[in-house]
Design a protein around this motif. Structure first.
Motif, PDB file in Angstrom:
ATOM      1  N   LYS A 242     -63.447  25.000  54.818  1.00 18.27           N
ATOM      2  CA  LYS A 242     -62.709  24.399  55.935  1.00 18.27           C
ATOM      3  C   LYS A 242     -62.287  25.488  56.923  1.00 18.27           C
ATOM      4  CE  LYS A 242     -61.364  20.385  53.381  1.00 18.27           C
ATOM      5  NZ  LYS A 242     -60.395  19.351  53.173  1.00 18.27           N
ATOM      6  N   THR A 243     -63.190  25.751  57.846  1.00 18.40           N
ATOM      7  CA  THR A 243     -63.014  26.846  58.789  1.00 18.40           C
ATOM      8  C   THR A 243     -61.782  26.681  59.661  1.00 18.40           C
ATOM      9  OG1 THR A 243     -65.404  27.076  58.826  1.00 18.40           O
ATOM     10  CG2 THR A 243     -64.186  28.174  60.574  1.00 18.40           C
ATOM     11  N   ASP A 244     -61.554  25.503  60.187  1.00 15.21           N
ATOM     12  CA  ASP A 244     -60.427  25.299  61.099  1.00 15.21           C
ATOM     13  C   ASP A 244     -59.091  25.597  60.419  1.00 15.21           C
ATOM     14  OD1 ASP A 244     -60.929  23.026  59.509  1.00 15.21           O
ATOM     15  OD2 ASP A 244     -59.992  21.678  60.951  1.00 15.21           O
ATOM     16  N   ILE A 245     -58.945  25.162  59.186  1.00 17.81           N
ATOM     17  CA  ILE A 245     -57.698  25.417  58.453  1.00 17.81           C
ATOM     18  C   ILE A 245     -57.592  26.899  58.102  1.00 17.81           C
ATOM     19  CG2 ILE A 245     -56.362  24.878  56.376  1.00 17.81           C
ATOM     20  CD1 ILE A 245     -57.709  22.101  56.423  1.00 17.81           C
ATOM     21  N   ALA A 246     -58.708  27.505  57.743  1.00 17.79           N
ATOM     22  CA  ALA A 246     -58.731  28.934  57.406  1.00 17.79           C
ATOM     23  C   ALA A 246     -58.264  29.767  58.594  1.00 17.79           C
ATOM     24  CB  ALA A 246     -60.134  29.350  56.982  1.00 17.79           C
ATOM     25  N   ILE A 247     -58.802  29.486  59.762  1.00 21.81           N
ATOM     26  CA  ILE A 247     -58.415  30.237  60.962  1.00 21.81           C
ATOM     27  C   ILE A 247     -56.939  30.028  61.274  1.00 21.81           C
ATOM     28  CG2 ILE A 247     -58.718  30.404  63.461  1.00 21.81           C
ATOM     29  CD1 ILE A 247     -61.710  29.823  62.965  1.00 21.81           C
ATOM     30  N   ARG A 248     -56.486  28.800  61.182  1.00 21.32           N
ATOM     31  CA  ARG A 248     -55.079  28.502  61.499  1.00 21.32           C
ATOM     32  C   ARG A 248     -54.127  29.323  60.626  1.00 21.32           C
ATOM     33  NH1 ARG A 248     -53.432  22.882  60.012  1.00 21.32           N
ATOM     34  NH2 ARG A 248     -55.536  22.533  60.740  1.00 21.32           N
TER      35      ARG A 248
ATOM     36  N   CYS B 105     -54.787  32.078  58.805  1.00 27.46           N
ATOM     37  CA  CYS B 105     -54.938  33.520  58.999  1.00 27.46           C
ATOM     38  C   CYS B 105     -54.382  33.980  60.343  1.00 27.46           C
ATOM     39  CB  CYS B 105     -56.399  33.929  58.837  1.00 27.46           C
ATOM     40  SG  CYS B 105     -56.907  33.945  57.104  1.00 27.46           S
ATOM     41  N   MET B 106     -54.470  33.147  61.356  1.00 30.26           N
ATOM     42  CA  MET B 106     -53.868  33.498  62.646  1.00 30.26           C
ATOM     43  C   MET B 106     -52.348  33.595  62.524  1.00 30.26           C
ATOM     44  SD  MET B 106     -56.144  34.025  65.014  1.00 30.26           S
ATOM     45  CE  MET B 106     -55.359  33.735  66.576  1.00 30.26           C
ATOM     46  N   ARG B 107     -51.755  32.703  61.765  1.00 32.34           N
ATOM     47  CA  ARG B 107     -50.299  32.768  61.554  1.00 32.34           C
ATOM     48  C   ARG B 107     -49.918  34.081  60.878  1.00 32.34           C
ATOM     49  NH1 ARG B 107     -48.433  26.796  59.379  1.00 32.34           N
ATOM     50  NH2 ARG B 107     -49.013  25.635  61.245  1.00 32.34           N
ATOM     51  N   ALA B 108     -50.684  34.454  59.858  1.00 34.80           N
ATOM     52  CA  ALA B 108     -50.405  35.712  59.152  1.00 34.80           C
ATOM     53  C   ALA B 108     -50.663  36.912  60.067  1.00 34.80           C
ATOM     54  CB  ALA B 108     -51.265  35.809  57.894  1.00 34.80           C
ATOM     55  N   SER B 109     -51.731  36.840  60.832  1.00 30.94           N
ATOM     56  CA  SER B 109     -52.083  37.928  61.742  1.00 30.94           C
ATOM     57  C   SER B 109     -51.001  38.171  62.788  1.00 30.94           C
ATOM     58  CB  SER B 109     -53.414  37.603  62.420  1.00 30.94           C
ATOM     59  OG  SER B 109     -53.768  38.617  63.310  1.00 30.94           O
ATOM     60  N   LYS B 110     -50.379  37.112  63.263  1.00 27.57           N
ATOM     61  CA  LYS B 110     -49.301  37.243  64.253  1.00 27.57           C
ATOM     62  C   LYS B 110     -48.113  38.016  63.690  1.00 27.57           C
ATOM     63  CE  LYS B 110     -50.476  33.197  66.966  1.00 27.57           C
ATOM     64  NZ  LYS B 110     -50.121  31.831  67.360  1.00 27.57           N
TER      65      LYS B 110
ATOM     66  N   LEU C 289     -60.701  28.734  69.385  1.00 29.00           N
ATOM     67  CA  LEU C 289     -60.004  28.020  70.440  1.00 29.00           C
ATOM     68  C   LEU C 289     -59.553  26.621  70.014  1.00 29.00           C
ATOM     69  CD1 LEU C 289     -62.251  28.984  73.462  1.00 29.00           C
ATOM     70  CD2 LEU C 289     -60.026  29.936  72.832  1.00 29.00           C
ATOM     71  N   TRP C 290     -59.825  26.261  68.813  1.00 28.34           N
ATOM     72  CA  TRP C 290     -59.493  24.947  68.300  1.00 28.34           C
ATOM     73  C   TRP C 290     -58.076  24.588  68.510  1.00 28.34           C
ATOM     74  CZ3 TRP C 290     -56.159  24.347  64.096  1.00 28.34           C
ATOM     75  CH2 TRP C 290     -56.042  23.035  63.636  1.00 28.34           C
TER      76      TRP C 290
END
Length: 75
Positions: A40-46, A48-53, A74-75
């Protein structure tokens, strides 16, 4: 990670609670495992982006080294 397997719902719920509370390691783990175990790419990015921030090094590396399309970001 057993928390994302269907038979370990309580473990998943605990991990998700930590991630929603802002713990970057839990966010990263959820993101990486959603991609690798669930696809589930969309959930994975979401996640990891939170952690990255929060400057989570592994999450930043994961996002940098995983081949996502620009549309997925960009989702």
């Amino acid at each position: 990670l057993i928390a994302l397997e269907d038979k370990h719902q309580k473990s998943y719920e605990a991990l998700e609670t930590l991630a929603n509370a802002g713990y970057s390691q839990a966010q990263y783990v959820l993101g990486a495992k959603y991609l690798h175990l669930k696809g589930k790419t969309d959930i994975a990015i979401r996640w990891c982006m939170r952690a990255s921030k929060q400057k989570h090094i592994e999450a930043r590396s994961f996002l940098s080294n995983t081949k996502f399309s620009i549309e997925q970001y960009l989702w």
